[in-house]
Design a protein around this motif. Sequence first.
Motif, PDB file in Angstrom:
ATOM      1  N   GLN A 181      47.304  42.887  37.404  1.00 49.38           N
ATOM      2  CA  GLN A 181      46.322  43.354  38.395  1.00 49.38           C
ATOM      3  C   GLN A 181      45.007  42.587  38.270  1.00 49.38           C
ATOM      4  O   GLN A 181      44.008  42.950  38.895  1.00 49.38           O
ATOM      5  CB  GLN A 181      46.087  44.864  38.233  1.00 49.38           C
ATOM      6  CG  GLN A 181      47.330  45.699  38.528  1.00 49.38           C
ATOM      7  CD  GLN A 181      47.887  45.427  39.919  1.00 49.38           C
ATOM      8  OE1 GLN A 181      47.153  45.352  40.907  1.00 49.38           O
ATOM      9  NE2 GLN A 181      49.198  45.223  40.002  1.00 49.38           N
ATOM     10  N   GLN A 227      38.103  40.564  45.581  1.00 48.63           N
ATOM     11  CA  GLN A 227      37.370  41.517  46.427  1.00 48.63           C
ATOM     12  C   GLN A 227      36.294  40.816  47.236  1.00 48.63           C
ATOM     13  O   GLN A 227      35.582  39.954  46.728  1.00 48.63           O
ATOM     14  CB  GLN A 227      36.738  42.618  45.570  1.00 48.63           C
ATOM     15  CG  GLN A 227      37.693  43.778  45.352  1.00 48.63           C
ATOM     16  CD  GLN A 227      37.145  44.820  44.398  1.00 48.63           C
ATOM     17  OE1 GLN A 227      36.124  44.604  43.766  1.00 48.63           O
ATOM     18  NE2 GLN A 227      37.836  45.944  44.297  1.00 48.63           N
ATOM     19  N   HIS A 230      44.034  39.926  39.414  1.00 52.51           N
ATOM     20  CA  HIS A 230      43.544  39.243  40.614  1.00 52.51           C
ATOM     21  C   HIS A 230      42.740  40.171  41.523  1.00 52.51           C
ATOM     22  O   HIS A 230      42.018  39.705  42.384  1.00 52.51           O
ATOM     23  CB  HIS A 230      44.729  38.689  41.406  1.00 52.51           C
ATOM     24  CG  HIS A 230      45.614  39.767  41.947  1.00 52.51           C
ATOM     25  ND1 HIS A 230      46.552  40.403  41.176  1.00 52.51           N
ATOM     26  CD2 HIS A 230      45.688  40.340  43.178  1.00 52.51           C
ATOM     27  CE1 HIS A 230      47.177  41.305  41.910  1.00 52.51           C
ATOM     28  NE2 HIS A 230      46.673  41.293  43.124  1.00 52.51           N
ATOM     29  N   VAL A 231      42.894  41.479  41.350  1.00 51.09           N
ATOM     30  CA  VAL A 231      42.336  42.407  42.339  1.00 51.09           C
ATOM     31  C   VAL A 231      40.818  42.284  42.404  1.00 51.09           C
ATOM     32  O   VAL A 231      40.247  42.052  43.479  1.00 51.09           O
ATOM     33  CB  VAL A 231      42.757  43.857  42.029  1.00 51.09           C
ATOM     34  CG1 VAL A 231      42.078  44.830  42.997  1.00 51.09           C
ATOM     35  CG2 VAL A 231      44.281  43.990  42.114  1.00 51.09           C
ATOM     36  N   GLN A 232      40.200  42.396  41.238  1.00 52.03           N
ATOM     37  CA  GLN A 232      38.735  42.320  41.244  1.00 52.03           C
ATOM     38  C   GLN A 232      38.250  40.943  41.706  1.00 52.03           C
ATOM     39  O   GLN A 232      37.286  40.828  42.460  1.00 52.03           O
ATOM     40  CB  GLN A 232      38.192  42.636  39.845  1.00 52.03           C
ATOM     41  CG  GLN A 232      36.699  42.950  39.877  1.00 52.03           C
ATOM     42  CD  GLN A 232      36.162  43.371  38.526  1.00 52.03           C
ATOM     43  OE1 GLN A 232      36.892  43.338  37.532  1.00 52.03           O
ATOM     44  NE2 GLN A 232      34.907  43.756  38.472  1.00 52.03           N
ATOM     45  N   GLU A 271      47.240  38.558  48.495  1.00 53.35           N
ATOM     46  CA  GLU A 271      47.276  38.968  47.079  1.00 53.35           C
ATOM     47  C   GLU A 271      48.024  37.950  46.221  1.00 53.35           C
ATOM     48  O   GLU A 271      47.679  37.738  45.053  1.00 53.35           O
ATOM     49  CB  GLU A 271      47.918  40.350  46.949  1.00 53.35           C
ATOM     50  CG  GLU A 271      47.044  41.444  47.547  1.00 53.35           C
ATOM     51  CD  GLU A 271      47.758  42.787  47.636  1.00 53.35           C
ATOM     52  OE1 GLU A 271      47.367  43.724  46.941  1.00 53.35           O
ATOM     53  OE2 GLU A 271      48.720  42.895  48.442  1.00 53.35           O
ATOM     54  N   HIS A 298      46.597  36.098  42.982  1.00 51.67           N
ATOM     55  CA  HIS A 298      47.329  36.093  41.703  1.00 51.67           C
ATOM     56  C   HIS A 298      47.477  34.665  41.160  1.00 51.67           C
ATOM     57  O   HIS A 298      47.352  34.441  39.952  1.00 51.67           O
ATOM     58  CB  HIS A 298      48.694  36.748  41.920  1.00 51.67           C
ATOM     59  CG  HIS A 298      49.699  36.515  40.837  1.00 51.67           C
ATOM     60  ND1 HIS A 298      49.669  37.177  39.624  1.00 51.67           N
ATOM     61  CD2 HIS A 298      50.772  35.685  40.778  1.00 51.67           C
ATOM     62  CE1 HIS A 298      50.681  36.773  38.871  1.00 51.67           C
ATOM     63  NE2 HIS A 298      51.373  35.863  39.545  1.00 51.67           N
ATOM     64  N   TRP A 317      53.020  43.033  47.212  1.00 44.92           N
ATOM     65  CA  TRP A 317      51.856  42.228  47.557  1.00 44.92           C
ATOM     66  C   TRP A 317      52.007  41.609  48.945  1.00 44.92           C
ATOM     67  O   TRP A 317      53.118  41.312  49.400  1.00 44.92           O
ATOM     68  CB  TRP A 317      51.717  41.077  46.546  1.00 44.92           C
ATOM     69  CG  TRP A 317      51.250  41.517  45.198  1.00 44.92           C
ATOM     70  CD1 TRP A 317      50.744  42.737  44.843  1.00 44.92           C
ATOM     71  CD2 TRP A 317      51.248  40.711  44.005  1.00 44.92           C
ATOM     72  NE1 TRP A 317      50.429  42.732  43.502  1.00 44.92           N
ATOM     73  CE2 TRP A 317      50.720  41.516  42.964  1.00 44.92           C
ATOM     74  CE3 TRP A 317      51.627  39.411  43.710  1.00 44.92           C
ATOM     75  CZ2 TRP A 317      50.580  41.046  41.654  1.00 44.92           C
ATOM     76  CZ3 TRP A 317      51.479  38.946  42.420  1.00 44.92           C
ATOM     77  CH2 TRP A 317      50.953  39.756  41.394  1.00 44.92           C
TER      78      TRP A 317
END
Lengths: 180, 180
Positions: free
Chosen positions: A79, A86, A81-83, A44, A48, A40
Amino acid sequence: MEFNLPHTIALLSRTPATLNALLRDLPEAWTFHNEGENTWNAFEVVAHLIYGERADWIPRARIILQFGETRAFEPFDRQGHVQASQNKSLAQLLDEFARIRSESLDQLRALNLQPADFARRGRHPAFGPVTLSQHLASWAAHDLTHLHQISRIMAHQYREAVGPWRAYLGVLQCAGHSAP
Amino acid sequence: MEFNLPHTIALLSRTPATLNALLRDLPEAWTFHNEGENTWNAFEVVAHLIYGERADWIPRARIILQFGETRAFEPFDRQGHVQASQNKSLAQLLDEFARIRSESLDQLRALNLQPADFARRGRHPAFGPVTLSQHLASWAAHDLTHLHQISRIMAHQYREAVGPWRAYLGVLQCAGHSAP
């Protein structure tokens, strides 16, 4: 140090301002570069931390208090946190982390936990029985793990630039044991 | 990332506020406990950073510019911070670090360094020839080494309190390679 609720809150309440001072408006060369494949960057890590406020710390504390060991926590999505991050800027994430952490701590205080509550047990899906105090202590130590990680990720960007100092700077010897 | 003076200054200028946000008025259980014999607590790390401003970063940059490789740097006294921090509070040290770092960066800007200067060489008493850019990059990475260390020292205080999470929190696996 044994678990101490005011000491834990003191630490948790400082993390958003710490990350804000460290990261806001810093050149992206520091904040959008990682340590290599499947690692990361600082952006990121902040995402998170936000996701953890939503999915982990207070929600799991409530599960311990309501269900004890009869109901395991929902597994945490690494994962997740990814969405949620964005199309957001780092400045937006820092603002969001400050807001959501403040809300989490309001909720924690509103639980009005008493010393006897700290020994109440829940069930972690991976490693079994855990107490409420262990859960809350881990919340604070988790902040520190990610501050430790961010300082390492950023130092990594200068691993060549420092020349012979590379062998003398501890952060550049860190093997990445706090990777996600 | 190659050495970049504005990026370096951006990072160096943020460290005092980062440490201030993290440490000011935090319970002494976090800031005055170390990792065991012959290790530093967070207070001592801040004192060491102040001493580095006085004895290391700008003074050695000036030696590179004035004397090149003909004169080695003065060896750095790893205990130099002890006397300078006696009878001071952590709040005083945080104020002092902010002031002295700001002065250092004013001095750095006043040197009006040009790209050709970055390759100028000096002589380190332990590891020989170093360039000015390596020296300045190490100043930034040294800040990160000590932020990494402080997060580890503080997490260490909760190594028992976190219970089974101890094996999962990266900062608690860190072997202390960034000890003084």
